[in-house]
Design a protein around this motif. Structure first.
Motif, mmCIF file in Angstrom:
data_model
loop_
_atom_site.group_PDB
_atom_site.id
_atom_site.type_symbol
_atom_site.label_atom_id
_atom_site.label_comp_id
_atom_site.label_asym_id
_atom_site.label_seq_id
_atom_site.Cartn_x
_atom_site.Cartn_y
_atom_site.Cartn_z
ATOM 1 N N ALA A 34 0.858 -1.177 0.000
ATOM 2 C CA ALA A 34 0.000 0.000 0.000
ATOM 3 C C ALA A 34 0.898 1.231 0.000
ATOM 4 N N GLU A 35 0.945 1.924 -1.122
ATOM 5 C CA GLU A 35 1.775 3.114 -1.216
ATOM 6 C C GLU A 35 0.970 4.298 -0.696
ATOM 7 N N ILE A 36 1.426 4.867 0.397
ATOM 8 C CA ILE A 36 0.715 5.953 1.045
ATOM 9 C C ILE A 36 1.282 7.265 0.528
ATOM 10 N N ASN A 55 -10.859 -8.874 4.249
ATOM 11 C CA ASN A 55 -10.641 -10.123 4.977
ATOM 12 C C ASN A 55 -9.764 -11.070 4.158
ATOM 13 N N GLY A 56 -8.732 -11.617 4.801
ATOM 14 C CA GLY A 56 -7.839 -12.567 4.147
ATOM 15 C C GLY A 56 -6.691 -11.941 3.386
ATOM 16 N N ARG A 57 -6.600 -10.639 3.327
ATOM 17 C CA ARG A 57 -5.535 -9.955 2.588
ATOM 18 C C ARG A 57 -4.233 -9.946 3.374
ATOM 19 N N THR A 58 -3.148 -9.770 2.632
ATOM 20 C CA THR A 58 -1.830 -9.511 3.212
ATOM 21 C C THR A 58 -1.361 -8.188 2.636
ATOM 22 N N LEU A 59 -1.050 -7.226 3.513
ATOM 23 C CA LEU A 59 -0.662 -5.884 3.085
ATOM 24 C C LEU A 59 0.724 -5.545 3.592
ATOM 25 N N MET A 60 1.520 -4.894 2.745
ATOM 26 C CA MET A 60 2.815 -4.358 3.156
ATOM 27 C C MET A 60 2.642 -2.854 3.316
ATOM 28 N N ILE A 61 2.921 -2.359 4.530
ATOM 29 C CA ILE A 61 2.664 -0.962 4.859
ATOM 30 C C ILE A 61 3.894 -0.374 5.536
ATOM 31 N N PRO A 62 4.276 0.868 5.189
ATOM 32 C CA PRO A 62 5.416 1.499 5.857
ATOM 33 C C PRO A 62 5.138 1.787 7.328
ATOM 34 N N ARG A 63 6.201 2.001 8.079
ATOM 35 C CA ARG A 63 6.090 2.395 9.484
ATOM 36 C C ARG A 63 5.401 3.746 9.584
ATOM 37 N N GLY A 64 4.690 3.963 10.692
ATOM 38 C CA GLY A 64 4.095 5.267 10.965
ATOM 39 C C GLY A 64 2.757 5.523 10.304
ATOM 40 N N VAL A 65 2.128 4.498 9.762
ATOM 41 C CA VAL A 65 0.820 4.652 9.116
ATOM 42 C C VAL A 65 -0.266 4.270 10.113
ATOM 43 N N GLU A 66 -1.307 5.078 10.184
ATOM 44 C CA GLU A 66 -2.452 4.753 11.027
ATOM 45 C C GLU A 66 -3.388 3.847 10.228
ATOM 46 N N VAL A 67 -3.732 2.710 10.809
ATOM 47 C CA VAL A 67 -4.603 1.728 10.158
ATOM 48 C C VAL A 67 -5.884 1.621 10.977
ATOM 49 N N SER A 68 -7.022 1.955 10.343
ATOM 50 C CA SER A 68 -8.329 1.813 10.992
ATOM 51 C C SER A 68 -9.021 0.593 10.403
ATOM 52 N N THR A 131 -18.108 -15.421 11.617
ATOM 53 C CA THR A 131 -17.053 -14.975 10.706
ATOM 54 C C THR A 131 -15.789 -14.704 11.499
ATOM 55 N N VAL A 132 -14.650 -15.077 10.918
ATOM 56 C CA VAL A 132 -13.359 -14.701 11.483
ATOM 57 C C VAL A 132 -12.713 -13.764 10.470
ATOM 58 N N PHE A 133 -12.428 -12.538 10.896
ATOM 59 C CA PHE A 133 -11.783 -11.527 10.055
ATOM 60 C C PHE A 133 -10.296 -11.532 10.377
ATOM 61 N N THR A 134 -9.465 -11.684 9.347
ATOM 62 C CA THR A 134 -8.009 -11.611 9.542
ATOM 63 C C THR A 134 -7.387 -10.841 8.380
ATOM 64 N N VAL A 135 -6.470 -9.972 8.694
ATOM 65 C CA VAL A 135 -5.632 -9.291 7.717
ATOM 66 C C VAL A 135 -4.214 -9.347 8.233
ATOM 67 N N ASP A 136 -3.310 -9.852 7.409
ATOM 68 C CA ASP A 136 -1.896 -9.868 7.769
ATOM 69 C C ASP A 136 -1.272 -8.556 7.338
ATOM 70 N N ILE A 137 -0.601 -7.892 8.269
ATOM 71 C CA ILE A 137 0.067 -6.618 7.998
ATOM 72 C C ILE A 137 1.569 -6.832 8.133
ATOM 73 N N ILE A 138 2.291 -6.554 7.057
ATOM 74 C CA ILE A 138 3.747 -6.606 7.082
ATOM 75 C C ILE A 138 4.226 -5.168 7.099
ATOM 76 N N VAL A 139 4.830 -4.763 8.218
ATOM 77 C CA VAL A 139 5.323 -3.390 8.342
ATOM 78 C C VAL A 139 6.769 -3.361 7.855
ATOM 79 N N ILE A 140 7.029 -2.421 6.935
ATOM 80 C CA ILE A 140 8.354 -2.275 6.360
ATOM 81 C C ILE A 140 8.897 -0.879 6.622
ATOM 82 N N ASN A 141 10.222 -0.732 6.562
ATOM 83 C CA ASN A 141 10.819 0.602 6.664
ATOM 84 C C ASN A 141 10.455 1.361 5.400
ATOM 85 N N ASP A 142 10.088 2.617 5.547
ATOM 86 C CA ASP A 142 9.661 3.449 4.430
ATOM 87 C C ASP A 142 10.857 3.863 3.599
#
Length: 142
Positions: A34-36, A55-68, A131-142
């Motif tokens: 996810a390019e912010i 649900n079921g996604r895997t996202l790569m997100i930089p550090r310091g991002v607010e996720v709601s 329902t079980v909601f899961t999202v995998d978040i991979i936090v990376i250095n920006d």
């Protein structure tokens, strides 16, 4: 995740939605970087909003991002538990809430690099999971 294809998704600052175009089954879906975009400090101008559609996604997100994470009940079908993080060093919890209408919301700040899972369940009654909601978040250095 070696060799996994990455799809890129542009997200506007303070976005209230995230559209992911990756197809296929949840287990086979590629990680999405996810390019912010935006200016200013990361902690005030970078935001991602996730819903049941993620649900079921895997996202790569930089550090310091607010996720709601906002989960809405489909009327009388069930009640969502407040989403939680499996690793609070990677996804740091912020204020969260559950409503009388069965919906729930949680906010996290991406912290140290690593992987964490956002988890929530929708139930009819205690112990009766719909329902079980899961999202995998991979936090990376920006």
């Amino acid at each position: 995740m070696a060799g996994a294809a990455l799809a890129k998704v542009a997200v506007a600052p303070l976005a209230i939605g995230l559209i992911l175009a990756a197809g296929g089954a949840a287990a086979a879906a590629p990680a999405v970087r996810a390019e912010i975009s935006g200016s200013g400090p990361v902690t005030t101008h970078r935001h991602l909003y996730l819903t049941e559609a993620d649900n079921g996604r895997t996202l790569m997100i930089p550090r310091g991002v607010e996720v709601s994470v906002g989960l809405n009940s489909d009327g009388p079908s069930g009640i969502w538990a407040v989403p939680v993080s499996s690793d609070t060093d990677v996804l740091q919890p912020r204020p969260s809430s559950a409503s009388q209408d069965g919906s729930a919301e949680a906010v996290f700040l991406t912290g140290q690099p690593g992987t964490s899972q956002v988890i929530a369940t929708e139930s009819w009654a205690p112990g009766e999971v719909l329902t079980v909601f899961t999202v995998d978040i991979i936090v990376i250095n920006d």
